[in-house]
Design an enzyme around this catalytic site. Structure first.
Site, PDB file in Angstrom:
ATOM      1  N   ASP A  86      72.239  10.118  92.985  1.00 42.77           N
ATOM      2  CA  ASP A  86      73.398   9.961  92.423  1.00 42.77           C
ATOM      3  C   ASP A  86      73.576   9.269  91.406  1.00 42.77           C
ATOM      4  O   ASP A  86      73.695   8.299  91.549  1.00 42.77           O
ATOM      5  CB  ASP A  86      74.744  10.434  93.590  1.00 42.77           C
ATOM      6  CG  ASP A  86      75.457  10.942  92.989  1.00 42.77           C
ATOM      7  OD1 ASP A  86      76.136  11.766  92.039  1.00 42.77           O
ATOM      8  OD2 ASP A  86      76.501  11.117  93.583  1.00 42.77           O
ATOM      9  N   ASP A 122      76.772  13.596  87.959  1.00 36.21           N
ATOM     10  CA  ASP A 122      77.984  13.032  88.279  1.00 36.21           C
ATOM     11  C   ASP A 122      78.561  13.774  87.305  1.00 36.21           C
ATOM     12  O   ASP A 122      78.642  13.893  85.824  1.00 36.21           O
ATOM     13  CB  ASP A 122      78.867  12.360  88.658  1.00 36.21           C
ATOM     14  CG  ASP A 122      80.230  12.374  89.509  1.00 36.21           C
ATOM     15  OD1 ASP A 122      79.869  12.631  90.297  1.00 36.21           O
ATOM     16  OD2 ASP A 122      81.397  10.969  88.899  1.00 36.21           O
ATOM     17  N   GLU A 180      76.393  18.329  88.166  1.00 35.03           N
ATOM     18  CA  GLU A 180      78.208  18.697  89.785  1.00 35.03           C
ATOM     19  C   GLU A 180      78.801  20.126  87.917  1.00 35.03           C
ATOM     20  O   GLU A 180      79.040  18.119  86.822  1.00 35.03           O
ATOM     21  CB  GLU A 180      78.464  17.823  89.958  1.00 35.03           C
ATOM     22  CG  GLU A 180      79.588  17.884  90.345  1.00 35.03           C
ATOM     23  CD  GLU A 180      80.748  17.065  90.458  1.00 35.03           C
ATOM     24  OE1 GLU A 180      81.517  17.053  91.650  1.00 35.03           O
ATOM     25  OE2 GLU A 180      81.126  15.803  90.062  1.00 35.03           O
ATOM     26  N   HIS A 220      80.414  15.395 100.063  1.00 39.37           N
ATOM     27  CA  HIS A 220      81.598  14.514 100.131  1.00 39.37           C
ATOM     28  C   HIS A 220      83.134  14.898  99.634  1.00 39.37           C
ATOM     29  O   HIS A 220      84.042  13.646  99.903  1.00 39.37           O
ATOM     30  CB  HIS A 220      80.554  12.989  99.924  1.00 39.37           C
ATOM     31  CG  HIS A 220      80.789  12.560  98.677  1.00 39.37           C
ATOM     32  ND1 HIS A 220      79.802  14.324  97.404  1.00 39.37           N
ATOM     33  CD2 HIS A 220      81.532  12.388  97.889  1.00 39.37           C
ATOM     34  CE1 HIS A 220      79.912  14.152  96.487  1.00 39.37           C
ATOM     35  NE2 HIS A 220      81.243  12.768  96.041  1.00 39.37           N
ATOM     36  N   ASP A 221      83.252  15.693  98.864  1.00 40.32           N
ATOM     37  CA  ASP A 221      84.673  16.024  98.149  1.00 40.32           C
ATOM     38  C   ASP A 221      84.901  17.368  99.023  1.00 40.32           C
ATOM     39  O   ASP A 221      86.931  17.695  97.971  1.00 40.32           O
ATOM     40  CB  ASP A 221      84.764  16.195  96.608  1.00 40.32           C
ATOM     41  CG  ASP A 221      83.485  15.381  95.818  1.00 40.32           C
ATOM     42  OD1 ASP A 221      84.195  13.820  96.354  1.00 40.32           O
ATOM     43  OD2 ASP A 221      83.253  15.601  94.882  1.00 40.32           O
TER      44      ASP A 221
HETATM   45  O1  TEU Z   1      83.591  14.916  91.392  1.00 38.24           O
HETATM   46  C1  TEU Z   1      84.340  15.601  90.872  1.00 38.24           C
HETATM   47  C2  TEU Z   1      84.873  16.459  90.544  1.00 38.24           C
HETATM   48  O2  TEU Z   1      85.169  16.994  90.039  1.00 38.24           O
HETATM   49  C3  TEU Z   1      85.603  16.789  91.929  1.00 38.24           C
HETATM   50  O3  TEU Z   1      84.918  17.451  93.502  1.00 38.24           O
HETATM   51  C4  TEU Z   1      87.020  16.257  93.028  1.00 38.24           C
HETATM   52  O4  TEU Z   1      86.417  15.382  93.982  1.00 38.24           O
HETATM   53  C5  TEU Z   1      87.570  16.629  92.747  1.00 38.24           C
HETATM   54  O5  TEU Z   1      87.905  17.178  91.502  1.00 38.24           O
HETATM   55  C6  TEU Z   1      89.524  16.255  93.424  1.00 38.24           C
HETATM   56  O6  TEU Z   1      89.990  16.905  93.686  1.00 38.24           O
HETATM   57  C7  TEU Z   1      82.638  13.268  91.235  1.00 38.24           C
HETATM   58  C8  TEU Z   1      82.193  12.880  92.558  1.00 38.24           C
HETATM   59  O7  TEU Z   1      81.672  14.021  93.694  1.00 38.24           O
HETATM   60  C9  TEU Z   1      83.128  12.486  93.259  1.00 38.24           C
HETATM   61  O8  TEU Z   1      83.025  11.940  94.856  1.00 38.24           O
HETATM   62  C10 TEU Z   1      83.524  11.625  92.131  1.00 38.24           C
HETATM   63  O9  TEU Z   1      85.294  11.148  92.699  1.00 38.24           O
HETATM   64  C11 TEU Z   1      84.370  11.685  91.117  1.00 38.24           C
HETATM   65  O10 TEU Z   1      83.446  13.079  90.328  1.00 38.24           O
HETATM   66  C12 TEU Z   1      84.311  11.058  90.104  1.00 38.24           C
HETATM   67  O11 TEU Z   1      83.948  10.327  89.749  1.00 38.24           O
END
Ligand code: TEU
Length: 558
Positions: free
Chosen positions: A98, A200, A254, A330-331
């Site tokens: 990642d 990311d 992503e 994880h989100d």
């Molecule tokens: O996530 C980006 C993202 O837009 C989302 O999944 C975010 O968690 C969501 O909008 C919140 O409501 C990525 C990563 O997967 C996440 O864990 C990080 O916090 C984020 O980027 C910043 O690096």
């Protein structure tokens, strides 16, 4: 290696902090992952997507990197990383890193330099703007984690942009020297032997140079104008040529705020950008009934809404591009809690049903650690049990700034907080679920006594063994990988039904999304022939489907 090997692969996401702790400090680590390689081989996955392990002050659990070429102290050393990589390869498992290159930590040396002064050589590595009229932020973009996306720097009298936390300043991709340094760093990991990258928020790297206000979208990434900027494809092609070309890696970007048309541009085979992307449409909460506070109070989607989105993507990328298939990461909250039913009577059935509906589609499936056990939301009751910066910020905003009652805000967090997915992996029914001998950094879901890997490995009817079978079936049946997707029963309120066809083979997939017994409409009963490839009840439905029943028929058209 076959050119498009990743189309046949199943990916497993590890969130290292919560996977396995080898040294008793309560935080998962790299030797912990190495020690679980047999488990992953038994499950049968092909690739590990490793959430960030780089050096980081952990404002956002590693998504804030302060040194791209070093390992986070709590996770171990570079030697531990090398051992993990070697062990994974010895088990036939690939490692996808990642990588976070839209922003760094504010503790990255580039940023500590950058904020020194307006003429510092690193100033332009980040996005600095003069204050608007009356000293306000340059525009009204909001951080994904609440509040303005701009923070004022007293020392130099300008604002810097951070689409996420204040401690995650956005890099300025307009700066060519900075881009070249990122490519060089990625080549370094590539040459170490890693097998791919998960990028990311990669579609946020190019910003509209005018920094327009954009539309207000409520809480979250407020403005479409911060995504899919004018130079995005140029940057991705440049990065592809500099890092990826000729290396047969797996890549996934992503991408919040994209539709299928944009996805074709990002993942089209001859476009030389990425293999596939993650979109967010199906995990954003109901768009038909949007909440006042974005994802927090949006009701969960019903089957018709979820199906419309998934089907649109199946069709959209049928000839061009490639789908990634996921319901959790994880989100996101745990998928069985969100789209299934995690009460004791239906938890296993609905977890298997959700696995079936996703794994039988066209694309590359992603399993998030614990999903293969049917892990559920812990639904923490108190704010001091939460750790995630996003959850803590929104709690503050909604209770203090908006004056909402505590219970109401806690009810939102219980359903959609990212911490729902971040409780430790449940290995066994012993102390701390076998995750750690110390005090875990975040609470353990008390259901570990019932739901854990040790128990499920022994039980042939467990969610774990069902996922093993789903993965094996994909490896053995090209129709699952390549077959054409066609929807059945487009209006049905409870049943998600579709076929997959390749040459003379056809699969018929039926999934009941409800806890009711539902009749299988006459019009498709004739299709239910052939062998039952997989199903979550002993007797597969032919006239009706039992609660959360999933069944896949396989037939030869000869
Ligand atoms: O996530 C980006 C993202 O837009 C989302 O999944 C975010 O968690 C969501 O909008 C919140 O409501 C990525 C990563 O997967 C996440 O864990 C990080 O916090 C984020 O980027 C910043 O690096």
């Amino acid at each position: 290696m076959e050119k498009n090997w990743w189309k046949h692969a199943v990916v497993y996401q590890i969130y290292p902090r919560s996977f396995a702790d080898s040294d008793g400090d309560g935080i998962g680590d790299l030797p912990g992952i190495t020690s679980k390689m047999d488990y992953l081989e038994e499950l049968g996955i092909d690739v590990i997507w490793l959430s960030p392990v780089y050096r980081s002050p952990n404002a956002d659990n590693g998504y804030d990197i302060s040194d791209y070429r070093d390992i986070m102290e709590e996770f171990g050393t570079m030697e531990d990383f090398d051992r993990m990589l070697e062990t994974a390869h010895a088990h036939g498992i690939k490692i996808m890193m990642d990588i976070v290159i839209n922003h760094t930590s504010d503790e990255h040396p580039w940023f500590t330099e950058s904020r020194q002064g307006r003429d510092n050589p690193f100033r332009d590595y980040y996005i600095w703007k003069d204050p608007g009229e009356n000293g306000t932020a340059p525009n009204r973009w909001e951080s994904s984690f609440s509040g303005s996306a701009w923070t004022y720097d007293e020392g130099t009298g300008q604002y810097y942009l951070h689409l996420f936390a204040e401690k995650q300043p956005d890099l300025n991709w307009e700066n060519e020297e900075m881009r070249q340094k990122l490519y060089e760093m990625m080549r370094w990991w590539r040459d170490k032997g890693v097998d791919g990258f998960r990028f990311d928020v990669i579609n946020l790297i190019s910003k509209d140079p005018a920094y327009p206000e954009g539309e207000e979208l409520g809480n979250g990434l407020t403005s479409h104008t911060c995504a899919n900027g004018p130079r995005i494809h140029e940057y991705l092609k440049e990065m592809n040529a500099a890092v990826l070309e000729g290396h047969s890696l797996i890549t996934v970007g992503e991408c919040p705020m994209v539709d299928e048309e944009m996805a074709k541009l990002y993942s089209g085979e001859d476009r030389n950008e990425l293999n596939m992307i993650f979109h967010f449409e199906h995990v954003s909460g109901s768009l038909k009934h949007p909440g006042k506070y974005g994802k927090w109070d949006a009701p969960a989607m019903d089957l018709p809404e979820l199906r419309d989105i998934l089907v649109r993507w199946q069709k959209g990328l049928a000839d061009e591009g490639w789908n990634s298939l996921y319901l959790s990461n994880h989100d996101q909250p745990r998928c069985v809690s969100r789209f299934g039913d995690d009460s004791a009577g239906y938890r296993d059935l609905s977890a298997k049903m959700l696995g079936t509906v996703m794994h039988m589609m066209r694309g590359t499936p992603y399993i998030y650690q614990g999903e293969e056990l049917g892990m559920t939301n812990p639904r923490f009751e108190k704010i001091d049990q939460y750790r995630d910066v996003e959850s803590l910020n929104i709690h503050h905003k909604l209770t203090v700034e908006e004056g909402l009652p505590e219970e109401q805000v806690m009810a939102y967090l219980k359903e959609v907080s990212r911490d729902n997915a971040r409780t430790p992996m449940q290995w066994d029914s012993g102390d701390n679920a076998g995750f750690s001998t110390g005090t875990p950094w975040i609470g353990i879901n008390p259901d570990y006594v019932e739901i854990n890997a040790e128990k499920e490995r022994k039980d042939p009817d467990s969610v774990f063994n069902y996922y093993r079978k789903l993965i094996r079936l994909r490896h053995e049946n090209d129709v699952i990988v390549e077959g054409r997707f066609d929807l059945l029963l487009p209006e049905d309120k409870n049943i998600f039904a579709y076929t997959r066809t390749l040459g003379e083979e056809k699969l018929v997939v039926l999934c009941n999304f409800s806890s009711k017994i539902v009749d299988i409409p006459e019009e498709i009963r004739g299709l239910l022939r052939g062998e039952v490839l997989i199903g979550n009840y002993k007797e597969a439905g032919k006239e009706y489907l039992k609660p959360y029943e999933a069944v896949v028929y396989k037939q030869s058209l000869r």
